[in-house]
Scaffold this motif. Structure first.
Motif, PDB file in Angstrom:
ATOM      1  N   CYS A   1       0.809  -1.221   0.000  1.00  0.00           N
ATOM      2  CA  CYS A   1       0.000   0.000   0.000  1.00  0.00           C
ATOM      3  C   CYS A   1       0.844   1.273   0.000  1.00  0.00           C
ATOM      4  O   CYS A   1       0.341   2.346  -0.309  1.00  0.00           O
TER       5      CYS A   1
ATOM      6  N   PHE B   1       1.691   5.125  -6.936  1.00  0.00           N
ATOM      7  CA  PHE B   1       0.878   4.640  -8.044  1.00  0.00           C
ATOM      8  C   PHE B   1       1.706   4.346  -9.293  1.00  0.00           C
ATOM      9  O   PHE B   1       1.574   3.272  -9.889  1.00  0.00           O
ATOM     10  N   GLU B   2       2.556   5.277  -9.723  1.00  0.00           N
ATOM     11  CA  GLU B   2       3.299   5.087 -10.969  1.00  0.00           C
ATOM     12  C   GLU B   2       4.208   3.857 -10.914  1.00  0.00           C
ATOM     13  O   GLU B   2       4.340   3.135 -11.891  1.00  0.00           O
TER      14      GLU B   2
ATOM     15  N   LYS C   1       1.958   0.730 -11.084  1.00  0.00           N
ATOM     16  CA  LYS C   1       1.480   0.579 -12.463  1.00  0.00           C
ATOM     17  C   LYS C   1       2.567  -0.041 -13.335  1.00  0.00           C
ATOM     18  O   LYS C   1       2.305  -0.954 -14.122  1.00  0.00           O
TER      19      LYS C   1
ATOM     20  N   TRP D   1      -3.969  -2.581  -3.010  1.00  0.00           N
ATOM     21  CA  TRP D   1      -3.444  -1.213  -3.069  1.00  0.00           C
ATOM     22  C   TRP D   1      -4.591  -0.205  -3.160  1.00  0.00           C
ATOM     23  O   TRP D   1      -4.583   0.817  -2.470  1.00  0.00           O
ATOM     24  N   LEU D   2      -5.564  -0.488  -4.013  1.00  0.00           N
ATOM     25  CA  LEU D   2      -6.697   0.434  -4.184  1.00  0.00           C
ATOM     26  C   LEU D   2      -7.478   0.612  -2.888  1.00  0.00           C
ATOM     27  O   LEU D   2      -7.899   1.713  -2.553  1.00  0.00           O
TER      28      LEU D   2
ATOM     29  N   GLU E   1      -6.649  10.186  -0.538  1.00  0.00           N
ATOM     30  CA  GLU E   1      -5.827   9.799  -1.685  1.00  0.00           C
ATOM     31  C   GLU E   1      -6.674   9.473  -2.915  1.00  0.00           C
ATOM     32  O   GLU E   1      -6.160   9.488  -4.031  1.00  0.00           O
TER      33      GLU E   1
ATOM     34  N   ARG F   1      -7.769   6.685  -4.212  1.00  0.00           N
ATOM     35  CA  ARG F   1      -7.081   5.678  -5.021  1.00  0.00           C
ATOM     36  C   ARG F   1      -7.982   5.006  -6.043  1.00  0.00           C
ATOM     37  O   ARG F   1      -7.497   4.534  -7.064  1.00  0.00           O
TER      38      ARG F   1
ATOM     39  N   TYR G   1      -7.683   5.566  -9.703  1.00  0.00           N
ATOM     40  CA  TYR G   1      -6.605   4.905 -10.458  1.00  0.00           C
ATOM     41  C   TYR G   1      -6.982   3.479 -10.882  1.00  0.00           C
ATOM     42  O   TYR G   1      -6.188   2.816 -11.548  1.00  0.00           O
TER      43      TYR G   1
ATOM     44  N   LEU H   1      -4.805   0.838 -13.362  1.00  0.00           N
ATOM     45  CA  LEU H   1      -4.175  -0.374 -12.814  1.00  0.00           C
ATOM     46  C   LEU H   1      -4.729  -1.625 -13.475  1.00  0.00           C
ATOM     47  O   LEU H   1      -3.979  -2.550 -13.801  1.00  0.00           O
TER      48      LEU H   1
END
Length: 192
Positions: free
Chosen positions: A124, A128-129, A132, A155-156, A163, A165, A168, A172
């Motif tokens: 976690c 993000f990058e 990914k 993670w999400l 955040e 998430r 994203y 992902l």
């Protein structure tokens, strides 16, 4: 003498002392935006050719070295971070690499995490990058796509509400190779 030495190792000082700026003739130079600890390490390096780097001061050294354009010290810090990399500090070092745009360290961390994906201590905390990149890499070995889906879901769901998430999620999920997931029980697991 001192100005010539500083100008010989730094484009920053070379511009300051050799281009007609007022500092070229002044006995006192004011340096803004550099912490005293980092400046001391840089001055010590300029006069001794050595710099002592630790995890507790690498950021202040990098901050001073990048500000003053002392490329040798940036290189030493890069080598130090690569040598110090472990599973326990890879995310911290990754943040340092991103903060100071150390692409060599960043690339090394990506290779390290690809080799040790299933051992990442706190998924976690991965930015993000980077996640990914890891999920979409063809160099990730020994991990089933269903496991990657579960890691992405963890993670999400693991971030703080601010955040956001879930924004994203689409990016992902594009990294998961869903056609490689077994169509029987694996798909039932995804629905759950």
């Amino acid at each position: 003498m001192h100005k010539a030495l500083l100008a010989s190792v730094s484009d920053y000082f070379r511009a300051m002392f050799c281009s007609g700026m007022k500092e070229a003739t002044s006995n006192v130079v004011s340096l803004q935006g550099i912490c005293p600890e980092g400046l001391k390490k840089i001055i010590d390096f300029i006069y001794s050719g050595e710099v002592m780097i630790g995890m507790d001061d690498v950021c202040v050294i990098l901050d001073a070295a990048t500000h003053l354009q002392i490329e040798h010290v940036v290189t030493f810090c890069t080598e130090f971070l690569v040598e110090q990399l472990t599973m326990n500090n890879c995310l911290e070092i990754g943040n340092i690499a991103s903060q100071f745009n150390l692409s060599e360290v960043d690339d090394f961390i990506n290779r390290f995490l690809l080799q040790n994906f299933t051992s990442i201590p706190d998924l976690c905390k991965i930015p993000f990058e980077r996640l990914k990149f890891l999920l979409g890499s063809n160099d990730l070995q020994g991990v089933k796509e269903l496991d990657l889906f579960h890691h992405a879901r963890v993670w999400l769901e693991g971030g703080l509400p601010q955040e956001k998430r879930f924004s994203y999620a689409g990016e992902l999920m594009e990294q998961i190779k869903f056609p490689l997931i077994q169509p029987s029980s694996d798909l039932n697991e995804i629905k759950g």
